[in-house]
Design an enzyme around this catalytic site. Structure first.
Site, PDB file in Angstrom:
ATOM      1  N   CYS A  53      42.214  44.227  42.775  1.00  0.00           N
ATOM      2  CA  CYS A  53      42.705  42.808  42.578  1.00  0.00           C
ATOM      3  C   CYS A  53      43.583  42.572  43.554  1.00  0.00           C
ATOM      4  CB  CYS A  53      43.413  42.754  41.275  1.00  0.00           C
ATOM      5  SG  CYS A  53      42.281  42.943  39.732  1.00  0.00           S
ATOM      6  N   ARG A 130      35.454  39.717  37.316  1.00  0.00           N
ATOM      7  CA  ARG A 130      35.640  39.012  38.686  1.00  0.00           C
ATOM      8  C   ARG A 130      34.696  37.594  38.676  1.00  0.00           C
ATOM      9  NH1 ARG A 130      39.233  42.418  40.955  1.00  0.00           N
ATOM     10  NH2 ARG A 130      38.810  44.706  40.518  1.00  0.00           N
TER      11      ARG A 130
END
Length: 216
Positions: A53, A130
């Protein structure tokens, strides 16, 4: 547990982007007002202070000028508190010099994640996958990408898709496989014999009557 109704209500391409109000790292946000009249990319990440991330969010931050030139807003999200977001933003800036200036939604109650189908039980019920939503200036969802927790997104593809969507809208054309700005575009197939004959007499690059390319 996430129920079937929440999954079936996941937004799809062509739907208006669901509206919501949330706290972000740049202040309170009414989503429909924030995105009005602008292209917007809404993207989720599983959690703050995680390696993949951090690379992804840094990638969006480093493309600040590109997205500004394209008049496109960025909005991030994860199922973390505003305090966690702020601490992570500060941590990344201290370690890399990269500042996440775009708003990051604090979705600790999972409200937005559920609204946008970012929670997918087969992957995780407590972390958003995601997801990437491309939203046009009229508030319509135009393209959706989903990646699993352990695979980072491709920033080059995100940029390419944004340019392709904008080019298609502006010129009323379609884009072929791997299209890049400056390359030929696809003209819509003819709908009458007269249109077919007109096309055959044109200067288009003709693969066949139904597949023709031209320069912009």
């Amino acid at each position: 547990m996430i129920n079937e109704q929440e999954i079936s209500s996941m937004p799809r391409i062509g739907d208006l982007a669901p509206d919501f109000k949330a706290m972000t790292t740049t202040g309170s946000m009414q989503f429909s007002e924030y995105i009005k009249g602008r292209w917007t990319i809404l993207f989720s990440h599983p959690a703050d202070f995680t390696p993949v991330c951090t690379t992804e969010m840094s990638g969006f931050a480093l493309e600040k000028e590109f997205f500004a030139e394209q008049e496109t807003k960025l909005v991030g999200l994860s199922i973390d508190s505003i305090h966690s977001h702020i601490a992570w933003v500060n941590n990344v800036k201290k370690n890399s010099g990269i500042l996440f200036e775009f708003p990051i939604i604090a979705d600790i109650d999972m409200k937005v994640s559920k609204l946008y189908g970012m929670l997918q039980p087969g992957e995780s019920e407590t972390a958003a996958v995601r997801a990437v939503f491309f939203i046009d200036p009229k508030g319509k969802i135009r393209l959706i990408m989903y990646y699993p927790l352990n695979v980072g997104r491709n920033m080059d593809e995100i940029k390419r898709v944004l340019l392709a969507l904008k080019t298609s809208d502006e010129h009323k054309v379609s884009l072929p496989l791997d299209w890049r700005p400056g390359e030929k575009v696809i003209v819509s197939p003819p709908k009458t014999i007269a249109e077919m004959q007109e096309r055959e007499a044109s200067n288009y690059e003709m693969v066949d009557f139904y597949l023709a390319k031209r320069d912009l």
